[in-house]
Design a protein around this motif. Structure first.
Motif, PDB file in Angstrom:
ATOM      1  N   GLN A 189       0.827  -1.206   0.000  1.00 47.12           N
ATOM      2  CA  GLN A 189       0.000   0.000   0.000  1.00 47.12           C
ATOM      3  C   GLN A 189       0.863   1.258   0.000  1.00 47.12           C
ATOM      4  OE1 GLN A 189      -3.515  -0.356  -0.185  1.00 47.12           O
ATOM      5  NE2 GLN A 189      -2.758  -2.438  -0.504  1.00 47.12           N
TER       6      GLN A 189
ATOM      7  N   LYS B 186      -6.578  -4.178   7.800  1.00 47.17           N
ATOM      8  CA  LYS B 186      -6.724  -3.545   6.488  1.00 47.17           C
ATOM      9  C   LYS B 186      -7.829  -2.497   6.497  1.00 47.17           C
ATOM     10  CE  LYS B 186      -5.060  -7.594   3.935  1.00 47.17           C
ATOM     11  NZ  LYS B 186      -5.423  -8.667   2.968  1.00 47.17           N
TER      12      LYS B 186
ATOM     13  N   LYS C 264      -7.220   1.573   5.947  1.00 45.71           N
ATOM     14  CA  LYS C 264      -7.835   2.295   4.831  1.00 45.71           C
ATOM     15  C   LYS C 264      -8.745   3.429   5.305  1.00 45.71           C
ATOM     16  CE  LYS C 264      -7.848  -1.472   1.422  1.00 45.71           C
ATOM     17  NZ  LYS C 264      -8.696  -2.387   0.622  1.00 45.71           N
TER      18      LYS C 264
ATOM     19  N   TRP D 211      -4.731   5.741   7.167  1.00 40.39           N
ATOM     20  CA  TRP D 211      -4.232   6.425   5.980  1.00 40.39           C
ATOM     21  C   TRP D 211      -4.739   7.860   5.870  1.00 40.39           C
ATOM     22  CZ3 TRP D 211      -0.294   6.613   3.081  1.00 40.39           C
ATOM     23  CH2 TRP D 211      -0.332   7.298   1.864  1.00 40.39           C
TER      24      TRP D 211
END
Length: 399
Positions: free
Chosen positions: A28, A157, A161, A165
């Motif tokens: 990522q 995850k 996300k 992030w």
């Protein structure tokens, strides 16, 4: 900016569980142009974890941490942060309420041990976990920003996300380089490097390779400000345009054969039927997500049957392959029939021949490629990829 990843858990350190979290986070970040300084893995030991946190805080600007947020005695992350940086643990009322609500929705009573997951270091910022019981948290120490996330991949995850992030991205500097990746099929890693040696401008550019069976990636990293178009053209010419199925710039563009073919089929709204032999289902699985896919069948013996028909009718093997593909397409009422058959080479015992045939609106096209292996797993994967790439080239009007 110096970025690191810290993974915690005896099962990861001992190799019982692959560190897929670190691999996924690395991918990522790489797609966003973020360079990683290092990965660190620490077991369920308070002293070792505390030492790692202290060392990372002094050399990194950002550290993404996974694992150790569970309710059991071997989940030590919050305790290690408290011990290392002198931040007492305190019950976060909202975190405790969320954990109780999660158990209530599950129809269960929360075990008392799960209260531990609501103990967060004073000065940290809670990161809500909508996918499990363990909240994450954000903590600054020695000018290093730590983001602590659960070790369960699905939860990690989703948290990265939706929460991590968005917090991290605005703090990152603009990339100082461009990344170009050439995705190729059927050209070996050493051959790719040999072909690119003819390009003198690559001497001052960072060049890398990634290999995965019959697919290889050529990765180029070059300073911001250079004109990318002529570089892409020269590299493509050196590799051979027929071998390249995609070129991405700074992560933009399709990164798999199926992505490329999906775009081609979606545009034309065509139906597809697959008949395969040596792929043994691998090709069908790759094609099952394509638009217009109407079915598949595995026929291991078709190549032998076609060989006999060719000899009986005095036809060439290639013409018999085309007749077979056209029959399959007609029987299945498909716009495209993608056929794959194979046989051991009669000339070399270490080679396997893969016959790929595409019957479609523009005609019928065939290609035979050799694989230098007798390993069945490699034959399955290589033959599926080579046939899929041939289909991509036929759709692009490049048979």
């Amino acid at each position: 900016m110096k970025v690191e990843i810290l993974s915690q858990g005896d099962e990861v350190l001992n190799g019982e569980v692959p560190d897929t979290n670190a691999a996924w986070l690395s991918a990522q970040l790489h797609e966003e142009g973020v360079e990683l300084l290092r990965h660190t893995v620490v077991g369920d030991d308070l002293t070792s974890l505390s030492r790692a946190l202290s060392e990372i805080s002094k050399r990194a600007d950002v550290c993404l941490c996974t694992g150790g947020l569970g309710p059991t005695c071997d989940d030590l992350t919050a305790e290690a942060v408290s011990h290392t940086f002198g931040a007492p643990l305190k019950i976060d009322a909202q975190a405790l309420s969320d954990i109780k609500a999660w158990f209530h929705r599950s129809g269960r009573i929360m075990p008392e041990v799960n209260r531990k997951q609501a103990l967060l270091p004073v000065g940290s910022i809670r990161i809500d976990n909508h996918w499990g019981t363990a909240p994450g948290f954000h903590f600054n120490a020695n000018n290093c920003q730590f983001f602590f996330m659960p070790g369960v991949p699905k939860e990690m995850k989703a948290m990265f996300k939706t929460a991590v992030w968005p917090l991290l991205a605005p703090k990152l500097p603009e990339p100082s380089y461009n990344r170009i990746v050439f995705y190729t099929v059927g050209v070996g890693e050493s051959m790719l490097q040999q072909q690119l040696k003819t390009l003198p401008f690559l001497e001052d550019i960072r060049l890398g390779f990634k290999t995965s069976g019959p697919e290889n990636q050529v990765k180029i990293q070059l300073p911001i400000g250079l004109n990318l178009e002529p570089i892409v053209k020269k590299v493509s010419s050196a590799i051979g345009g027929h071998a390249i199925y995609s070129v991405t710039i700074n992560g933009e563009g399709p990164k798999s054969l199926t992505e490329v073919i999906r775009t081609q089929l979606k545009t034309d709204q065509n139906s597809l039927f697959v008949m395969e032999g040596p792929g043994q289902g691998t090709l069908s699985l790759k094609c099952s997500s394509l638009p217009g896919f109407i079915g598949a069948h595995i026929n291991h013996n078709a190549a032998d049957t076609i060989q006999r028909e060719a000899s009986q009718n005095s036809d060439s093997f290639e013409e018999s392959l085309k007749d077979y593909a056209n029959r399959v397409r007609q029987e299945q009422s498909a716009d495209y029939a993608l056929i794959q058959q194979g046989e051991a080479s009669k000339e070399s015992p270490n080679q396997f021949l893969v016959h790929s045939i595409v019957s479609g609106p523009k005609g019928c096209f065939t290609e035979t490629r050799s694989i230098r292996t007798t390993d069945r797993d490699r034959i399955r994967e290589h033959s599926a990829t080579l046939t899929l790439d041939f289909f991509r080239r036929v759709l692009a009007r490049e048979p």
